[in-house]
Design an enzyme around this catalytic site. Sequence first.
Site, PDB file in Angstrom:
ATOM      1  N   CYS A  57      17.499  17.274  10.336  1.00 27.80           N
ATOM      2  CA  CYS A  57      17.817  16.424   9.187  1.00 27.80           C
ATOM      3  C   CYS A  57      18.292  15.087   9.746  1.00 27.80           C
ATOM      4  O   CYS A  57      19.327  15.028  10.428  1.00 27.80           O
ATOM      5  CB  CYS A  57      18.901  17.078   8.344  1.00 27.80           C
ATOM      6  SG  CYS A  57      19.310  16.078   6.911  1.00 27.80           S
TER       7      CYS A  57
ATOM      8  N   CYS B 115      15.232   9.280   4.271  1.00 27.93           N
ATOM      9  CA  CYS B 115      14.874  10.559   4.891  1.00 27.93           C
ATOM     10  C   CYS B 115      14.445  10.361   6.355  1.00 27.93           C
ATOM     11  O   CYS B 115      13.340   9.861   6.623  1.00 27.93           O
ATOM     12  CB  CYS B 115      13.776  11.275   4.108  1.00 27.93           C
ATOM     13  SG  CYS B 115      13.573  12.986   4.636  1.00 27.93           S
TER      14      CYS B 115
HETATM   15  O1  PYC Z   1      17.074  12.736   6.473  1.00 26.54           O
HETATM   16  O2  PYC Z   1      15.708  14.167   7.428  1.00 26.54           O
HETATM   17  C1  PYC Z   1      16.435  13.815   6.496  1.00 26.54           C
HETATM   18  C2  PYC Z   1      16.577  14.720   5.332  1.00 26.54           C
HETATM   19  C3  PYC Z   1      15.920  15.889   5.102  1.00 26.54           C
HETATM   20  C4  PYC Z   1      16.378  16.369   3.878  1.00 26.54           C
HETATM   21  C5  PYC Z   1      17.297  15.471   3.385  1.00 26.54           C
HETATM   22  N1  PYC Z   1      17.400  14.471   4.293  1.00 26.54           N
END
Ligand code: PYC
Length: 287
Positions: free
Chosen positions: A74, A214
Amino acid sequence: MQSISIIDSHTGGEPTRVVVSGIKDVDLETYRRAIIGEPRGHNVIVGALLVEPKDSRCVTGVIFFNNVGLLGMCGHGMIGVITTLKFLGRISVGEHRVETPVGVVTAVLHEDGHVSIRNVRSFRIAKAVKAGAVTGDIAWGGNWFFLVSDHGFDLTPESIPLLMQASLSMRADVHAAGYPQVDHVELFAPPKHEINQSRNFVMCPGGEYDRSPCGTGTSAKLACLAADGKLAPGETWRQESILGTVFEGSYEADQSGIIPTIKGQAFITAESTLWLDPADPFQFGIS
Ligand code: PYC
């Protein structure tokens, strides 16, 4: 009563709850919803349990989890973990290795509080997969993503309910198209701010959307750009989230994919103790 020590932060708007002490990895499935779910938390929080690393070069091991299970890696969460370790006085500015279930990640804590994560190898496995009414790529960036640009939606905060519904239906379609491993859907559109290259909306496994750009999703995007020859090694890609928060990404070429680096910043929001009372009918959360 049982006590669990936690530190909360957010990275680009997406929350991370680091479990500093109080449970062991073998107990995680029992305590997962107690830690991040209602009534102590909510479905958007990503948990990060600090564990003893197997690799002695690592400052810690970490297991990420969400409202439906475990996450391989994550990106926003790793930035939160590094910022939390700094807050606890366990690390200072410089380079640190962290072990995750999908590999060792190297993080650099910068003087100004930003964190760069050198992620696990990322790669695309399929291009232009038709799933329902859309076409997209399937890529790994530490989690599995279906990346779609031809969706026709405007990526604005006002459209979030519609985007959530549409991306969940795309995920069902991509499973039916033969990719059951995909648990994240990432939609792309032109950026709202001219200094960025792209805007995204990311649907996470538990039906909540990522407030940040993300980290693993940006890694998957970099893998697709690299495979298409649209971004050179070392070139910067500024990925804007649905809220307008930004991660900077770049990559090093690797024989079977790329090694992405994602840079962002987290802020500590709380340091607290969770109490689990055996008399409380919701001591393990509301499931
Ligand atoms: O930042 O990789 C990320 C992530 C995955 C799910 C929520 N954030």
